[in-house]
Write a protein that holds these residues in place. Sequence first.
Motif, PDB file in Angstrom:
ATOM      1  N   GLU A  50       0.826  -1.211   0.000  1.00  0.00           N
ATOM      2  CA  GLU A  50       0.000   0.000   0.000  1.00  0.00           C
ATOM      3  C   GLU A  50       0.861   1.262   0.000  1.00  0.00           C
ATOM      4  OE1 GLU A  50      -3.941  -1.669   2.418  1.00  0.00           O
ATOM      5  OE2 GLU A  50      -2.349  -0.598   3.485  1.00  0.00           O
ATOM      6  N   THR A  51       1.935   1.244   0.775  1.00  0.00           N
ATOM      7  CA  THR A  51       2.838   2.401   0.823  1.00  0.00           C
ATOM      8  C   THR A  51       3.492   2.640  -0.531  1.00  0.00           C
ATOM      9  OG1 THR A  51       3.308   2.031   3.173  1.00  0.00           O
ATOM     10  CG2 THR A  51       4.890   3.358   1.942  1.00  0.00           C
ATOM     11  N   ALA A  52       3.845   1.548  -1.207  1.00  0.00           N
ATOM     12  CA  ALA A  52       4.485   1.669  -2.524  1.00  0.00           C
ATOM     13  C   ALA A  52       3.495   2.041  -3.615  1.00  0.00           C
ATOM     14  CB  ALA A  52       5.182   0.357  -2.884  1.00  0.00           C
ATOM     15  N   ASN A  53       2.206   1.851  -3.336  1.00  0.00           N
ATOM     16  CA  ASN A  53       1.164   2.137  -4.327  1.00  0.00           C
ATOM     17  C   ASN A  53       0.074   2.995  -3.687  1.00  0.00           C
ATOM     18  OD1 ASN A  53       1.854   0.155  -6.754  1.00  0.00           O
ATOM     19  ND2 ASN A  53       2.130  -1.000  -4.853  1.00  0.00           N
ATOM     20  N   PRO A  54       0.305   4.303  -3.568  1.00  0.00           N
ATOM     21  CA  PRO A  54      -0.662   5.183  -2.912  1.00  0.00           C
ATOM     22  C   PRO A  54      -2.060   5.052  -3.527  1.00  0.00           C
ATOM     23  CG  PRO A  54       1.381   6.349  -3.353  1.00  0.00           C
ATOM     24  CD  PRO A  54       1.488   5.026  -4.052  1.00  0.00           C
ATOM     25  N   GLY A  55      -3.046   4.984  -2.652  1.00  0.00           N
ATOM     26  CA  GLY A  55      -4.418   4.860  -3.119  1.00  0.00           C
ATOM     27  C   GLY A  55      -4.903   3.433  -3.188  1.00  0.00           C
ATOM     28  N   VAL A  56      -3.994   2.477  -3.012  1.00  0.00           N
ATOM     29  CA  VAL A  56      -4.358   1.062  -3.065  1.00  0.00           C
ATOM     30  C   VAL A  56      -4.622   0.553  -1.652  1.00  0.00           C
ATOM     31  CG1 VAL A  56      -3.527  -1.266  -3.610  1.00  0.00           C
ATOM     32  CG2 VAL A  56      -3.047   0.623  -5.167  1.00  0.00           C
ATOM     33  N   ARG A  57      -5.620  -0.303  -1.520  1.00  0.00           N
ATOM     34  CA  ARG A  57      -5.915  -0.926  -0.238  1.00  0.00           C
ATOM     35  C   ARG A  57      -5.940  -2.435  -0.422  1.00  0.00           C
ATOM     36  NH1 ARG A  57     -11.299   0.761   2.909  1.00  0.00           N
ATOM     37  NH2 ARG A  57     -12.116   0.274   0.830  1.00  0.00           N
ATOM     38  N   VAL A  58      -5.165  -3.148   0.416  1.00  0.00           N
ATOM     39  CA  VAL A  58      -5.113  -4.609   0.356  1.00  0.00           C
ATOM     40  C   VAL A  58      -6.018  -5.177   1.444  1.00  0.00           C
ATOM     41  CG1 VAL A  58      -3.659  -6.654   0.399  1.00  0.00           C
ATOM     42  CG2 VAL A  58      -2.741  -4.517  -0.495  1.00  0.00           C
ATOM     43  N   ARG A  59      -6.960  -6.005   1.036  1.00  0.00           N
ATOM     44  CA  ARG A  59      -7.868  -6.659   1.968  1.00  0.00           C
ATOM     45  C   ARG A  59      -7.515  -8.143   2.030  1.00  0.00           C
ATOM     46  NH1 ARG A  59     -12.608  -3.836   3.071  1.00  0.00           N
ATOM     47  NH2 ARG A  59     -12.924  -1.898   1.907  1.00  0.00           N
ATOM     48  N   PHE A  60      -7.438  -8.680   3.252  1.00  0.00           N
ATOM     49  CA  PHE A  60      -7.053 -10.081   3.415  1.00  0.00           C
ATOM     50  C   PHE A  60      -8.196 -10.904   3.989  1.00  0.00           C
ATOM     51  CE2 PHE A  60      -2.811  -8.060   3.639  1.00  0.00           C
ATOM     52  CZ  PHE A  60      -2.164  -8.814   2.667  1.00  0.00           C
ATOM     53  N   ASN A  61      -8.255 -12.147   3.535  1.00  0.00           N
ATOM     54  CA  ASN A  61      -9.108 -13.167   4.134  1.00  0.00           C
ATOM     55  C   ASN A  61      -8.193 -14.326   4.478  1.00  0.00           C
ATOM     56  OD1 ASN A  61     -11.114 -14.928   4.938  1.00  0.00           O
ATOM     57  ND2 ASN A  61     -11.776 -15.429   2.855  1.00  0.00           N
ATOM     58  N   PHE A  62      -7.851 -14.466   5.763  1.00  0.00           N
ATOM     59  CA  PHE A  62      -6.968 -15.535   6.214  1.00  0.00           C
ATOM     60  C   PHE A  62      -7.807 -16.669   6.795  1.00  0.00           C
ATOM     61  CE2 PHE A  62      -4.174 -11.740   6.777  1.00  0.00           C
ATOM     62  CZ  PHE A  62      -3.157 -12.119   5.910  1.00  0.00           C
ATOM     63  N   ALA A  63      -7.526 -17.882   6.356  1.00  0.00           N
ATOM     64  CA  ALA A  63      -8.256 -19.056   6.849  1.00  0.00           C
ATOM     65  C   ALA A  63      -7.506 -20.302   6.402  1.00  0.00           C
ATOM     66  CB  ALA A  63      -9.688 -19.069   6.328  1.00  0.00           C
ATOM     67  N   GLY A  64      -8.047 -21.467   6.722  1.00  0.00           N
ATOM     68  CA  GLY A  64      -7.481 -22.706   6.230  1.00  0.00           C
ATOM     69  C   GLY A  64      -7.581 -22.751   4.713  1.00  0.00           C
ATOM     70  N   SER A  65      -6.569 -23.269   4.053  1.00  0.00           N
ATOM     71  CA  SER A  65      -6.529 -23.263   2.587  1.00  0.00           C
ATOM     72  C   SER A  65      -7.712 -24.019   1.978  1.00  0.00           C
ATOM     73  CB  SER A  65      -5.215 -23.869   2.090  1.00  0.00           C
ATOM     74  OG  SER A  65      -4.122 -23.085   2.498  1.00  0.00           O
ATOM     75  N   SER A  66      -8.149 -25.084   2.635  1.00  0.00           N
ATOM     76  CA  SER A  66      -9.288 -25.842   2.103  1.00  0.00           C
ATOM     77  C   SER A  66     -10.558 -25.013   2.127  1.00  0.00           C
ATOM     78  CB  SER A  66      -9.478 -27.135   2.904  1.00  0.00           C
ATOM     79  OG  SER A  66      -9.655 -26.856   4.282  1.00  0.00           O
ATOM     80  N   ALA A  67     -10.761 -24.249   3.201  1.00  0.00           N
ATOM     81  CA  ALA A  67     -11.940 -23.382   3.293  1.00  0.00           C
ATOM     82  C   ALA A  67     -11.870 -22.266   2.256  1.00  0.00           C
ATOM     83  CB  ALA A  67     -12.049 -22.793   4.698  1.00  0.00           C
TER      84      ALA A  67
END
Length: 251
Positions: free
Chosen positions: A51-68
């Motif tokens: 995000e810092t390297a790309n102003p205006g970009v927002r990274v959203r994460f979904n962390f969970a088990g890979s199978s799910a």
Amino acid sequence: MLRTACALAVVAASLAGCGGADSPSGVSGDVTVFAAASLTETFTRLGKEFETANPGVRVRFNFAGSSALAQQINQGAPADVFASAAPANMTQVGDAGGITGTPVVFARNKLRIAVPAGNPGRVSGLADFGVAEARIALCAEQVPCGAAARKAFEAAGVTPRADTLEQDVKAVLTKVRLGEVDAALVYQTDVRAAGDEVEGISFPEADKTVNDYPIAPLAKAPNAVGAQAFVDYVRSDRGRAALAEAGFDSP
């Protein structure tokens, strides 16, 4: 005068973020990343740097088990990138037509025994996982860390007596951190991330539990440009350095 006015208008529009991408790389908007739970700390850090390297970009994460995560993607959940803790789950998405290009292995990880600080259960190896009195937490077998654990126990000739089976490795780690179990099998990176709350114990069969972590942009990515840019960032020198600092092995 007209030419000058037009030029000023272009500059103003650029400064306002109109008519073009906000970052020098051409990335803009949200980038949604579905990633294995074991990547939580490292990807969160890389996401902020991205995000810092790309102003205006927002990274959203979904962390969970890979199978799910694979199941969610195949059911139509909107995402740009998938980073799995095992090739099998990436293959599930690929077989359903959900992957763009060829997934690339960007890291490797292997299991360690995790015990609460001070090792109150006096656990020394995998054999202790078969003792009825020991309180044990493992990942469910459909999760990559659970599949790896099964291989380790088979190699050691041990039948584990698990008191709880969790859907991702962070849930297993939490049981250890809270002292709810005497031991668990988690990744070496999770032991490091837990700091002084957890002690790690190596075991010989760990070398048979190495998991490859593949990453790929998704075919229905809402932000295809952002997806590829994030994948490239994870595979960059900075990405590799962050993964190494977290305890991941190089592919």
